[in-house]
Design a protein around this motif. Structure first.
Motif, PDB file in Angstrom:
ATOM      1  N   VAL A 107       0.842  -1.196   0.000  1.00 37.03           N
ATOM      2  CA  VAL A 107       0.000   0.000   0.000  1.00 37.03           C
ATOM      3  C   VAL A 107       0.880   1.251   0.000  1.00 37.03           C
ATOM      4  N   GLN A 108       1.894   1.264   0.840  1.00 36.36           N
ATOM      5  CA  GLN A 108       2.777   2.420   0.906  1.00 36.36           C
ATOM      6  C   GLN A 108       3.549   2.605  -0.400  1.00 36.36           C
ATOM      7  N   PHE A 109       4.069   1.526  -0.939  1.00 36.88           N
ATOM      8  CA  PHE A 109       4.812   1.622  -2.189  1.00 36.88           C
ATOM      9  C   PHE A 109       3.905   2.095  -3.312  1.00 36.88           C
ATOM     10  N   ASN A 110       2.664   1.625  -3.318  1.00 36.01           N
ATOM     11  CA  ASN A 110       1.738   2.045  -4.365  1.00 36.01           C
ATOM     12  C   ASN A 110       1.491   3.550  -4.320  1.00 36.01           C
ATOM     13  N   LEU A 111       1.423   4.134  -3.135  1.00 36.57           N
ATOM     14  CA  LEU A 111       1.239   5.589  -3.039  1.00 36.57           C
ATOM     15  C   LEU A 111       2.429   6.328  -3.664  1.00 36.57           C
ATOM     16  N   PHE A 112       3.626   5.838  -3.424  1.00 31.17           N
ATOM     17  CA  PHE A 112       4.825   6.393  -4.060  1.00 31.17           C
ATOM     18  C   PHE A 112       4.706   6.288  -5.579  1.00 31.17           C
ATOM     19  N   HIS A 113       4.309   5.127  -6.051  1.00 34.93           N
ATOM     20  CA  HIS A 113       4.142   4.867  -7.475  1.00 34.93           C
ATOM     21  C   HIS A 113       3.107   5.807  -8.091  1.00 34.93           C
ATOM     22  N   GLU A 114       2.009   6.019  -7.399  1.00 38.27           N
ATOM     23  CA  GLU A 114       0.963   6.921  -7.903  1.00 38.27           C
ATOM     24  C   GLU A 114       1.516   8.340  -8.045  1.00 38.27           C
ATOM     25  N   GLY A 115       2.340   8.760  -7.101  1.00 36.19           N
ATOM     26  CA  GLY A 115       2.934  10.094  -7.177  1.00 36.19           C
ATOM     27  C   GLY A 115       3.844  10.252  -8.377  1.00 36.19           C
ATOM     28  N   LEU A 116       4.625   9.222  -8.672  1.00 36.65           N
ATOM     29  CA  LEU A 116       5.494   9.275  -9.847  1.00 36.65           C
ATOM     30  C   LEU A 116       4.675   9.478 -11.117  1.00 36.65           C
ATOM     31  N   HIS A 117       3.598   8.719 -11.232  1.00 32.94           N
ATOM     32  CA  HIS A 117       2.783   8.808 -12.440  1.00 32.94           C
ATOM     33  C   HIS A 117       1.945  10.083 -12.474  1.00 32.94           C
ATOM     34  N   ALA A 118       1.583  10.610 -11.317  1.00 31.75           N
ATOM     35  CA  ALA A 118       0.870  11.901 -11.294  1.00 31.75           C
ATOM     36  C   ALA A 118       1.759  12.979 -11.908  1.00 31.75           C
ATOM     37  N   THR A 119       3.031  12.921 -11.613  1.00 33.89           N
ATOM     38  CA  THR A 119       3.976  13.875 -12.186  1.00 33.89           C
ATOM     39  C   THR A 119       4.052  13.713 -13.702  1.00 33.89           C
ATOM     40  N   SER A 120       4.096  12.476 -14.164  1.00 32.73           N
ATOM     41  CA  SER A 120       4.131  12.225 -15.610  1.00 32.73           C
ATOM     42  C   SER A 120       2.857  12.721 -16.280  1.00 32.73           C
ATOM     43  N   ILE A 121       1.716  12.480 -15.648  1.00 33.97           N
ATOM     44  CA  ILE A 121       0.441  12.924 -16.207  1.00 33.97           C
ATOM     45  C   ILE A 121       0.402  14.451 -16.286  1.00 33.97           C
ATOM     46  N   ALA A 122       0.849  15.127 -15.244  1.00 36.01           N
ATOM     47  CA  ALA A 122       0.863  16.596 -15.244  1.00 36.01           C
ATOM     48  C   ALA A 122       1.773  17.122 -16.357  1.00 36.01           C
ATOM     49  N   ARG A 123       2.929  16.500 -16.530  1.00 36.72           N
ATOM     50  CA  ARG A 123       3.859  16.932 -17.580  1.00 36.72           C
ATOM     51  C   ARG A 123       3.245  16.686 -18.960  1.00 36.72           C
ATOM     52  N   GLN A 124       2.624  15.534 -19.145  1.00 38.15           N
ATOM     53  CA  GLN A 124       2.024  15.232 -20.433  1.00 38.15           C
ATOM     54  C   GLN A 124       0.815  16.117 -20.714  1.00 38.15           C
ATOM     55  N   ARG A 125       0.066  16.461 -19.680  1.00 38.31           N
ATOM     56  CA  ARG A 125      -1.067  17.381 -19.865  1.00 38.31           C
ATOM     57  C   ARG A 125      -0.568  18.709 -20.453  1.00 38.31           C
ATOM     58  N   ARG A 126       0.499  19.233 -19.874  1.00 37.15           N
ATOM     59  CA  ARG A 126       1.070  20.488 -20.380  1.00 37.15           C
ATOM     60  C   ARG A 126       1.496  20.336 -21.834  1.00 37.15           C
ATOM     61  N   ALA A 127       2.103  19.213 -22.172  1.00 31.55           N
ATOM     62  CA  ALA A 127       2.560  18.979 -23.547  1.00 31.55           C
ATOM     63  C   ALA A 127       1.384  18.880 -24.512  1.00 31.55           C
ATOM     64  N   VAL A 128       0.355  18.164 -24.107  1.00 25.73           N
ATOM     65  CA  VAL A 128      -0.818  17.971 -24.964  1.00 25.73           C
ATOM     66  C   VAL A 128      -1.545  19.288 -25.195  1.00 25.73           C
ATOM     67  N   LEU A 129      -1.593  20.109 -24.171  1.00 29.52           N
ATOM     68  CA  LEU A 129      -2.288  21.389 -24.281  1.00 29.52           C
ATOM     69  C   LEU A 129      -1.396  22.487 -24.870  1.00 29.52           C
ATOM     70  N   GLY A 130      -0.117  22.169 -25.026  1.00 25.75           N
ATOM     71  CA  GLY A 130       0.797  23.167 -25.566  1.00 25.75           C
ATOM     72  C   GLY A 130       1.083  24.294 -24.598  1.00 25.75           C
ATOM     73  N   ALA A 131       0.940  23.995 -23.319  1.00 27.01           N
ATOM     74  CA  ALA A 131       1.151  25.039 -22.299  1.00 27.01           C
ATOM     75  C   ALA A 131       2.513  24.914 -21.661  1.00 27.01           C
TER      76      ALA A 131
END
Length: 149
Positions: A125-149
């Motif tokens: 459970v604890q490791f999964n929370l760490f993992h979710e944070g890593l991917h949240a960062t990737s999603i935020a970065r990709q959102r900016r790229a997709v939106l051109g922001a």
């Protein structure tokens, strides 16, 4: 806590069309939809899977979004975004209920690719929370790229 993190991640996808969720930014291997599916699948594998219980995620999603996969390997456009988003919210709630009911009685030790060894459900459970944070960062970065922001 997982549900709170998942709701934050879903807010990162607000306003994105299915096409934008499936856009792979330059230099990336995966897109936002893959990341969302990967979060569903990984939580299931680390908890239910390592406890020897059946996964609640659809087999097709597991095959498409487990570690080492990429949308380039898919035979089609992949899972429906609305279904993946539904699972992101529903499965943490089900996990909490299953955990409270004592469904998790066994756990198979698992060394992660980061070198962290999961020895218990609590570790997973604890490791999964760490993992979710890593991917949240990737999603935020990709959102900016997709939106051109």
């Amino acid at each position: 806590m997982l549900l709170d993190i998942r709701q934050f991640i879903l807010r990162l996808t607000d306003g994105l069309s299915p096409a934008q969720l499936r856009t792979i930014p330059d230099g990336e291997r995966n897109h936002i939809l893959w990341h969302l599916g990967h979060l569903v699948v990984t939580q299931q594998l680390l908890t239910y899977g390592l406890a020897g219980l059946p996964l609640l995620a659809p087999e097709a999603l597991v095959a498409q979004c487990r570690k080492g996969t990429a949308p380039a390997d898919w035979d089609d456009e992949g899972p429906a975004p609305d279904e993946v988003k539904r699972l992101l919210v529903a499965l943490p709630q089900r996990f909490d209920a299953d955990r409270a009911s004592g469904a998790f009685t066994d756990f198979r030790e698992y060394p992660t690719s980061t070198g962290v060894v999961l020895r218990s459900l609590d570790d997973a459970v604890q490791f999964n929370l760490f993992h979710e944070g890593l991917h949240a960062t990737s999603i935020a970065r990709q959102r900016r790229a997709v939106l051109g922001a």
